[in-house]
Write a protein that holds these residues in place. Structure first.
Motif, PDB file in Angstrom:
ATOM      1  N   THR A   4      -0.134  -4.365   2.319  1.00 19.46           N
ATOM      2  CA  THR A   4      -1.267  -5.070   2.922  1.00 19.46           C
ATOM      3  C   THR A   4      -1.526  -6.384   2.205  1.00 19.46           C
ATOM      4  O   THR A   4      -1.547  -6.435   0.974  1.00 19.46           O
ATOM      5  N   ALA A 147      -7.599  -0.552   4.265  1.00 27.95           N
ATOM      6  CA  ALA A 147      -6.170  -0.845   4.315  1.00 27.95           C
ATOM      7  C   ALA A 147      -5.327   0.419   4.382  1.00 27.95           C
ATOM      8  O   ALA A 147      -4.133   0.346   4.663  1.00 27.95           O
ATOM      9  N   VAL A 154      -1.953  -3.421  -2.251  1.00 24.13           N
ATOM     10  CA  VAL A 154      -2.721  -4.490  -1.606  1.00 24.13           C
ATOM     11  C   VAL A 154      -2.701  -5.733  -2.486  1.00 24.13           C
ATOM     12  O   VAL A 154      -2.972  -5.658  -3.686  1.00 24.13           O
TER      13      VAL A 154
END
Length: 213
Positions: A4, A147, A154
């Protein structure tokens, strides 16, 4: 592995020129004056809103925001406010199979304005919607939850060391510090920023080679 890419809004996706121009017009001062004061508070590491309080000591910024909205002189956001690299960079990230999230310290109204731009992203969320703002750890906890990932999957992209970079690192996220806008440029070579950021970039188009699978 990065799954992400999450991005800040102000001076990451959009220029804040319109924001500060609107405040200057509302307060009845020259736009250059506001810009200069914003630069001063950036250099001192203070909150952006302190620039407005230099002009109107004791100003309740939240109340002034509501007054602007009521007068029809509130937030606006159009395609021209986006930086040129935003659409191609976000589209390329999604095409590479990455989840793209926009999450910043903005109002509920700003969230609607951002969605109206139909950006190539999977999710747009703001602090106004979540009820928690950066640099609070709960903001980044919510981001990781949305996410559907672990923190180390991330990467958070932003210009502001105190609001974006340092709290994201503390929450266990990967980070890309963007040299853009007053905060991004002024603090780009600060030793603490250099030490904390996984990557330091000058354009969103630099993200794909970094995080692409």
């Amino acid at each position: 592995m990065i799954t992400t890419v999450a991005l800040d809004v102000g001076e990451t996706l959009i220029s804040d020129d319109r924001v500060w121009a609107g405040w200057a017009d509302w307060l009845g001062v020259r736009r250059h004056t506001v810009s200069a004061l914003v630069g001063a508070v950036v250099a001192q590491g203070r909150d952006n809103a302190d620039a407005l309080r230099q002009l109107r000591p004791g100003l309740d910024v939240a109340a002034a925001y509501e007054a602007r909205e009521a007068a029809g002189r509130g937030e606006e956001l159009t395609e021209t406010d986006l930086y040129e690299d935003v659409r191609p960079a976000l589209a390329a990230l999604r095409a590479a199979g990455l989840r793209v999230v926009v999450a910043g310290n903005q109002t509920i109204r700003a969230a609607g304005l951002l969605r109206a731009l139909d950006l190539p992203v999977d999710l747009i969320a703001t602090s106004g919607e979540w009820g928690v703002a950066k640099p609070e750890a709960a903001f980044f906890d919510r981001l990781v939850q949305e996410a559907d990932a672990t923190p180390d999957q991330v990467v958070y992209v932003g210009d502001h060391p105190a609001n974006d970079l340092f709290p994201a690192v503390a929450a266990g996220l990967r980070t890309a510090h963007l040299r853009r806008g007053p905060w991004g440029h002024y603090w780009a070579d600060d030793p603490a920023v250099v030490a904390a950021a996984d990557w330091r970039i000058g354009s969103l188009e630099e993200l794909l080679p970094i995080v692409g699978h």
